[in-house]
Design an enzyme around this catalytic site. Sequence first.
Site, PDB file in Angstrom:
ATOM      1  N   GLY A   1       0.781  -1.202  -0.115  1.00 40.56           N
ATOM      2  CA  GLY A   1       0.032  -0.026   0.030  1.00 40.56           C
ATOM      3  C   GLY A   1       0.722   1.360  -0.012  1.00 40.56           C
ATOM      4  O   GLY A   1       0.250   2.362   0.234  1.00 40.56           O
TER       5      GLY A   1
ATOM      6  N   LYS B   1       6.089  16.744  -3.254  1.00 41.72           N
ATOM      7  CA  LYS B   1       6.275  16.848  -1.799  1.00 41.72           C
ATOM      8  C   LYS B   1       7.414  18.056  -1.646  1.00 41.72           C
ATOM      9  O   LYS B   1       7.232  18.920  -0.735  1.00 41.72           O
ATOM     10  CB  LYS B   1       6.683  15.593  -1.169  1.00 41.72           C
ATOM     11  CG  LYS B   1       5.673  14.502  -1.111  1.00 41.72           C
ATOM     12  CD  LYS B   1       6.185  13.218  -0.720  1.00 41.72           C
ATOM     13  CE  LYS B   1       5.134  12.106  -0.737  1.00 41.72           C
ATOM     14  NZ  LYS B   1       5.651  10.733  -0.561  1.00 41.72           N
TER      15      LYS B   1
HETATM   16  P1  NAP Z   1      -5.961   3.877  -2.456  1.00 38.61           P
HETATM   17  O1  NAP Z   1      -5.727   2.808  -1.534  1.00 38.61           O
HETATM   18  O2  NAP Z   1      -6.144   3.334  -3.804  1.00 38.61           O
HETATM   19  O3  NAP Z   1      -7.368   4.462  -2.243  1.00 38.61           O
HETATM   20  C1  NAP Z   1      -8.224   5.199  -2.869  1.00 38.61           C
HETATM   21  C2  NAP Z   1      -9.803   5.360  -2.395  1.00 38.61           C
HETATM   22  O4  NAP Z   1     -10.517   6.285  -3.156  1.00 38.61           O
HETATM   23  C3  NAP Z   1     -10.296   3.912  -2.603  1.00 38.61           C
HETATM   24  O5  NAP Z   1     -11.085   3.625  -1.560  1.00 38.61           O
HETATM   25  C4  NAP Z   1     -11.355   4.218  -4.015  1.00 38.61           C
HETATM   26  O6  NAP Z   1     -12.403   3.125  -3.900  1.00 38.61           O
HETATM   27  C5  NAP Z   1     -11.357   5.516  -3.706  1.00 38.61           C
HETATM   28  N1  NAP Z   1     -11.704   6.331  -5.042  1.00 38.61           N
HETATM   29  C6  NAP Z   1     -11.126   6.398  -5.959  1.00 38.61           C
HETATM   30  N2  NAP Z   1     -11.684   7.024  -6.994  1.00 38.61           N
HETATM   31  C7  NAP Z   1     -12.970   7.244  -6.620  1.00 38.61           C
HETATM   32  C8  NAP Z   1     -14.145   7.850  -7.180  1.00 38.61           C
HETATM   33  N3  NAP Z   1     -14.107   8.365  -8.539  1.00 38.61           N
HETATM   34  N4  NAP Z   1     -15.235   7.839  -6.372  1.00 38.61           N
HETATM   35  C9  NAP Z   1     -15.244   7.463  -5.415  1.00 38.61           C
HETATM   36  N5  NAP Z   1     -14.099   6.751  -4.634  1.00 38.61           N
HETATM   37  C10 NAP Z   1     -13.150   6.728  -5.359  1.00 38.61           C
HETATM   38  O7  NAP Z   1      -5.051   5.252  -2.385  1.00 38.61           O
HETATM   39  P2  NAP Z   1      -4.354   5.502  -0.881  1.00 38.61           P
HETATM   40  O8  NAP Z   1      -3.103   4.751  -1.070  1.00 38.61           O
HETATM   41  O9  NAP Z   1      -5.131   5.394   0.215  1.00 38.61           O
HETATM   42  O10 NAP Z   1      -3.849   7.071  -1.309  1.00 38.61           O
HETATM   43  C11 NAP Z   1      -4.969   8.173  -1.139  1.00 38.61           C
HETATM   44  C12 NAP Z   1      -4.341   9.614  -1.141  1.00 38.61           C
HETATM   45  O11 NAP Z   1      -3.533   9.454  -0.397  1.00 38.61           O
HETATM   46  C13 NAP Z   1      -3.531   9.800  -2.590  1.00 38.61           C
HETATM   47  O12 NAP Z   1      -3.542  11.056  -2.882  1.00 38.61           O
HETATM   48  C14 NAP Z   1      -2.174   9.280  -1.953  1.00 38.61           C
HETATM   49  O13 NAP Z   1      -1.228  10.036  -2.923  1.00 38.61           O
HETATM   50  C15 NAP Z   1      -2.083   9.726  -0.560  1.00 38.61           C
HETATM   51  N6  NAP Z   1      -1.304   9.239   0.307  1.00 38.61           N
HETATM   52  C16 NAP Z   1      -1.061   7.745   0.343  1.00 38.61           C
HETATM   53  C17 NAP Z   1       0.005   7.491   1.252  1.00 38.61           C
HETATM   54  C18 NAP Z   1      -0.065   5.879   1.298  1.00 38.61           C
HETATM   55  O14 NAP Z   1       0.897   5.189   1.861  1.00 38.61           O
HETATM   56  N7  NAP Z   1      -0.783   4.997   0.662  1.00 38.61           N
HETATM   57  C19 NAP Z   1       0.467   8.144   2.014  1.00 38.61           C
HETATM   58  C20 NAP Z   1       0.559   9.637   1.968  1.00 38.61           C
HETATM   59  C21 NAP Z   1      -0.582  10.057   1.097  1.00 38.61           C
HETATM   60  P3  NAP Z   1     -12.537   1.639  -3.931  1.00 38.61           P
HETATM   61  O15 NAP Z   1     -11.741   1.475  -2.676  1.00 38.61           O
HETATM   62  O16 NAP Z   1     -13.741   1.366  -4.010  1.00 38.61           O
HETATM   63  O17 NAP Z   1     -11.495   1.550  -5.163  1.00 38.61           O
HETATM   64  N1  HSE Z   2       3.559   6.799  -2.589  1.00 36.33           N
HETATM   65  C1  HSE Z   2       4.020   7.438  -1.624  1.00 36.33           C
HETATM   66  C2  HSE Z   2       5.301   7.356  -1.041  1.00 36.33           C
HETATM   67  C3  HSE Z   2       3.172   7.282  -0.495  1.00 36.33           C
HETATM   68  O1  HSE Z   2       5.834   5.794  -1.544  1.00 36.33           O
HETATM   69  O2  HSE Z   2       6.048   7.807  -0.532  1.00 36.33           O
HETATM   70  C4  HSE Z   2       3.405   8.486   0.822  1.00 36.33           C
HETATM   71  O3  HSE Z   2       3.356   9.795   0.271  1.00 36.33           O
END
Ligand code: NAP
Ligand code: HSE
Length: 425
Positions: A184, A202
């Site tokens: 993830g 960032k």
């Molecule tokens: P993710 O696991 O792919 O989750 C995205 C969520 O958004 C899913 O629940 C998806 O629904 C939903 N979604 C996407 N498109 C949609 C739409 N059109 N309508 C309704 N729901 C929708 O992504 P994530 O890793 O949590 O990342 C989310 C954000 O946080 C991003 O901006 C990322 O850059 C940021 N971020 C992530 C991390 C990390 O460690 N992952 C760290 C810091 C920041 P479904 O589940 O039904 O597909």
């Molecule tokens: N894809 C990003 C990373 C998530 O690996 O650092 C956290 O911002």
Amino acid sequence: MNIGILGLGTVGGGVVNVLNKNQAQITRRSGDSINVTHAAVRDTTQTRICPTEHIKLTQDPFEVVNNDDIDVVLELMGGTGLAKDLVEQAIKNGKHVVTANKALIATHGNELLALAKDNSTHLLFEAAVAGGIPILKSLEQGLSANQIELVAGIINGTSNFILTEMCNKGRNFEDALKEAQALGYAEADPTFDVEGIDAAHKLSILASISFGCKLQFNQVSTQGISKISSEDIAFATELGYAIKHLGIAKKLDGKLQIHVHPTLVPKTHLLSNVDGVMNSVLVKGNAVGETLYYGAGAGAEATASSVIADLIDIIKGTVNHDILGWQSLINIPNCNADDIESIFYLRLLATDKPGVLADITTTLANHNISVEAVIQKQIDQKNNAHIAIITNLIKTSELNKAVAEIQTHDYIQEDVKIIFVETLN
Ligand code: NAP
Ligand code: HSE
């Protein structure tokens, strides 16, 4: 306080789990109870990492941002299209917004922050930079007495995870990336991670807060880790360095130097020991000197920690209203990439015959570049040798001229690899 979440994936699910796990402490610290009432997802039938029985799931995210009973919207979906429309709509509806979406803030933050100001709402994004490390709050609050001279760090967990796996376990790039995705850590489009775009998002946020300038993502000179080979890792190790993907922003002679690229960092520097998904940010202030921050750069609960800290600030009413200093933001001109001074690592694949090494070093010397270290290894049946060179501190333009000249020789078998070396002093 009623909360609506856009996206219940890694970060959204992590937020619900941490709110449940630490409910008593979060209620005490925020002074109010927090209820996640609605969440928008693409697929309402999918199994989630968090319980959803008390949350109304919808496939229509506008149902969340237009709901009068919702006080704060958490945008945890990602992307810069629909996510931007939703954040704008939420702000126009008078709702506060917390987001982890660095792509959105880096590319549309200037206008979104202005919109939030006009609507007297907050738009906070601690989780957008370095996951669980409270680096934005440290810059805005703890270091607010300083002029910031340098901000540099490992700010993409996926790239750092891949480089660590390649270096420590000899794994190949694709394998390590697949694992980062399964854990993830990676963006929906992992080229954002491996080509340095996520780190550039960032870094533009860090630079804006550090130097009081507008967000200028398009000005970040960006290079990812996809071209780092096992030979580079082996040479770097032998020369006493680790290869890390660094984002570096500094102000020199009134100009901003802002770039992300793979970098050789001396093994003796703390940043060289930041491994796996961990991130670390070095900040130099003109009063405090050097400070260093370390923590998980990605992952469900680490990122949720930062999202919820912003949420608590909003509920308590302790938001720093001048989050990017946006009342007084200025445009700082960018330094020309050719003018950047650095030490460089060069790797050349050359026919192993007498005089080749002397010819290379002579060409470098003709451009006033001296060789601080050199290693040569014969590696293949075709009598080709890998040569690794560490230069002295020189201007990028001078190095490029020398390398272009070396490249023309018929004993050079492939493009000369150039990697920055940073002592971070
Ligand atoms: P993710 O696991 O792919 O989750 C995205 C969520 O958004 C899913 O629940 C998806 O629904 C939903 N979604 C996407 N498109 C949609 C739409 N059109 N309508 C309704 N729901 C929708 O992504 P994530 O890793 O949590 O990342 C989310 C954000 O946080 C991003 O901006 C990322 O850059 C940021 N971020 C992530 C991390 C990390 O460690 N992952 C760290 C810091 C920041 P479904 O589940 O039904 O597909
Ligand atoms: N894809 C990003 C990373 C998530 O690996 O650092 C956290 O911002």
